[in-house]
Scaffold this motif. Structure first.
Motif, mmCIF file in Angstrom:
data_model
loop_
_atom_site.group_PDB
_atom_site.id
_atom_site.type_symbol
_atom_site.label_atom_id
_atom_site.label_comp_id
_atom_site.label_asym_id
_atom_site.label_seq_id
_atom_site.Cartn_x
_atom_site.Cartn_y
_atom_site.Cartn_z
ATOM 1 N N ALA A 406 33.093 -25.573 -44.009
ATOM 2 C CA ALA A 406 33.332 -24.557 -45.039
ATOM 3 C C ALA A 406 32.330 -24.634 -46.180
ATOM 4 C CB ALA A 406 34.760 -24.721 -45.582
ATOM 5 N N ALA A 407 31.470 -25.648 -46.179
ATOM 6 C CA ALA A 407 30.495 -25.820 -47.255
ATOM 7 C C ALA A 407 29.411 -24.762 -47.154
ATOM 8 C CB ALA A 407 29.899 -27.222 -47.171
ATOM 9 N N PRO A 408 28.677 -24.524 -48.238
ATOM 10 C CA PRO A 408 27.563 -23.576 -48.197
ATOM 11 C C PRO A 408 26.583 -23.953 -47.079
ATOM 12 C CG PRO A 408 28.027 -24.213 -50.455
ATOM 13 C CD PRO A 408 28.864 -25.088 -49.585
ATOM 14 N N GLU A 409 25.936 -22.932 -46.503
ATOM 15 C CA GLU A 409 25.070 -23.157 -45.335
ATOM 16 C C GLU A 409 23.997 -24.198 -45.608
ATOM 17 O OE1 GLU A 409 22.302 -20.555 -42.269
ATOM 18 O OE2 GLU A 409 23.600 -19.543 -43.723
ATOM 19 N N ALA A 410 23.483 -24.231 -46.825
ATOM 20 C CA ALA A 410 22.407 -25.173 -47.143
ATOM 21 C C ALA A 410 22.883 -26.621 -47.064
ATOM 22 C CB ALA A 410 21.860 -24.883 -48.535
ATOM 23 N N GLU A 411 24.195 -26.835 -47.280
ATOM 24 C CA GLU A 411 24.735 -28.200 -47.278
ATOM 25 C C GLU A 411 25.402 -28.567 -45.943
ATOM 26 O OE1 GLU A 411 27.462 -28.418 -50.470
ATOM 27 O OE2 GLU A 411 26.136 -27.447 -51.934
ATOM 28 N N ARG A 412 25.466 -27.582 -45.037
ATOM 29 C CA ARG A 412 26.328 -27.735 -43.878
ATOM 30 C C ARG A 412 25.749 -28.607 -42.759
ATOM 31 N NH1 ARG A 412 27.637 -22.148 -41.664
ATOM 32 N NH2 ARG A 412 28.229 -21.886 -43.863
ATOM 33 N N GLY A 413 24.466 -28.472 -42.461
ATOM 34 C CA GLY A 413 23.867 -29.048 -41.253
ATOM 35 C C GLY A 413 24.140 -30.525 -41.003
ATOM 36 N N GLN A 414 23.495 -31.375 -41.813
ATOM 37 C CA GLN A 414 23.596 -32.823 -41.595
ATOM 38 C C GLN A 414 25.017 -33.324 -41.797
ATOM 39 O OE1 GLN A 414 20.980 -34.933 -40.585
ATOM 40 N NE2 GLN A 414 22.720 -36.295 -40.223
#
Length: 489
Positions: A406-414
């Motif tokens: 649910a986090a913003p896309e920029a924070e989501r990956g790793q």
């Protein structure tokens, strides 16, 4: 001065050789190992003078000391200048320990020694039972049954079954080899008027009404296995493939280039096990064995080790690590076996793995690595004592995955990748608590998915339909059909 050793034959006076009779009825001091022999009555009737060592039998603590004492006295008399004729039952060179001892001492003391050929009970036995010794026969004293090789393939004659106690001990020893109901032949008084030949089950051996010093047991050979196990054929084929003029591809392979194939073969073995397909399992185990032989051949060519070294090393290790089977240690259950195994491993390789998590191969699949990491940590107490907290941990990790997703896309990956890894690690821990190997479980599910998906594909082809023409609901019906088909098989 000198010693002449003769045999009285197997029983009846008619089986004594003419050479022996002339010797016994001539001059010289005649000593019998025992006067308890059927032909002794005839010797007395014909005026032959003799003494015997029967008086020593009651005084001796055991047969080893008795036979040694007899040998010592015979040698002593000969060294005093007497010409000794020493006569034994049967043949001097068949199951006669005293003759062996006398021969050794005579050579050491430089006492002249002559042994006269004689007929043993074996010749009578061969005739009565129709046994040809050239086909293979093992002859052993009942007292030496502990030395019997475990892979005996010949017929067996057990001599000196002279009492009920010896018969009982013989029975117990042989039942480990042949089973309780293996049929044997008991012979007694061979060549005499009251000769007795009787076929019985092995467990009945010590229940016979009469057992005495003229009792022996014949055990027929076990049926030969249709094939003798050997690795030679595949080892020879691999040597040919790797030799000059062999297969170019095989010659080029190294330990490193072969890594992927041994992993693939292991998973194909697992698939065959899951399918319960014996034919496929046999084939896949052969393919896996081929990889082992391949690596051993590469190593042998470089002077490292051979296939025989591989077999010998693992055999010795298995014997070492199972002292409760091959030694005198006892265990209560399988868990104690595992504890002993780990302790033995540490003693075998002291200092090689100083840290708790050492010894886990780097190239293992991730699920298997996670399982081994957790198992090693658990051995030193880093583990929950019950399964409840494991379920809680999975719930906690799933919540963190949802949070990361649910986090913003920029924070989501790793972050998502990390949290999903934690979920998988927690699920592996659950599998460990349940006694399930996660790698095997997932591999089983993968194969199950492959089979069911293949069923859908086949049904679409049969119906003349394409994937694009189907909606998810229709595909799901075919999936349920695949499940029902598997359940009915």
């Amino acid at each position: 001065m000198g010693i002449t050793i003769a045999g009285l034959g197997p029983g009846s006076f008619k089986h004594m050789t003419l050479e022996t009779w002339e010797l016994l009825s001539g001059t010289g001091t005649l000593i019998l190992r025992t006067a308890k022999h059927p032909c002794v009555t005839v010797l007395k009737e014909r005026g032959v003078v003799f003494t015997s060592f029967d008086h020593l039998y009651e005084e001796a603590e055991d047969f080893a000391s008795l036979y040694q004492q007899i040998a010592n006295e015979v040698i002593q008399l000969a060294r005093q200048g007497e010409s000794i004729v020493y006569a034994v039952p049967g043949s001097p060179l068949v199951a006669e320990k005293t003759v062996e001892l006398i021969s050794a001492q005579a050579r050491a003391a430089e006492v002249p020694l002559t042994i006269i050929p004689a007929m043993s009970f074996l010749e009578v036995l061969y005739t009565r039972l129709g046994v040809d010794p050239i086909t293979g026969l093992t002859i052993i004293d009942a007292a030496d049954l502990v030395t019997l090789p475990p892979d005996l393939v010949t017929g067996l004659i057990v001599t000196q079954v002279y009492s009920r106690q010896v018969a009982s001990e013989t029975k117990l020893a042989l039942m480990d080899y042949y089973g309780d109901e293996y049929q044997v032949t008991v012979v007694r008084n061979l060549g005499l008027p009251d000769e007795k030949i009787e076929k019985i089950m092995l467990f009945e051996l010590d229940r016979l009404p009469v057992i005495d010093h003229l009792t022996s047991v014949y055990v027929p050979p076990r049926p030969a296995r249709s094939k003798v196990f050997s690795l030679d054929p595949i080892v020879d084929v691999m040597a040919r493939l790797r030799s000059p003029g062999g297969c170019v591809w095989d010659i080029e392979q190294t330990h490193l280039s072969l890594r992927r194939y041994i992993v693939e073969e292991v998973y194909e073995v697992l698939e065959a096990i899951e399918l319960a397909d014996g034919v496929k399992l046999c084939e896949e185990l052969g393919d896996l064995l081929l990889q082992i032989v391949f690596h051993a051949r590469v190593a042998e060519e470089s002077g490292g080790f051979t296939m025989q070294d591989v077999v010998d090393t693992v055999t010795e290790k298995m014997v070492r690590r199972h002292p409760h089977v091959f030694g005198e240690i006892t265990v209560r259950d399988a868990a104690e076996v595992v504890v002993n195994w780990e302790q033995i491993k540490k003693r075998e390789k002291p200092g090689e793995r100083p840290r708790v998590l050492d010894g886990i191969p780097v190239g293992l699949p991730s699920l298997m690595t996670a399982y081994k990491l957790q198992a090693k940590a658990a051995k030193v107490g880093f583990d929950w004592s019950e399964i409840g907290p494991v379920w809680d941990k999975i719930t906690e990790e799933l919540a963190e995955v949802r949070e990361a997703a649910a986090a913003p896309e920029a924070e989501r990956g790793q972050k998502t990748e990390d949290e999903l890894g934690d979920v998988l690690f927690a699920v592996v821990n659950l599998a460990r608590f349940m006694g399930v190997d996660p790698e095997t479980a997932l591999n089983r599910t993968n194969n199950k998915f492959r089979r069911r998906f293949s069923h859908i594909e086949t049904r679409l082809s049969e119906q003349g339909k394409s994937w694009e023409s189907m909606d998810l609901a229709g595909l799901d019906e075919l999936w349920k059909e695949a499940k029902e088909k598997e359940a009915g098989e």
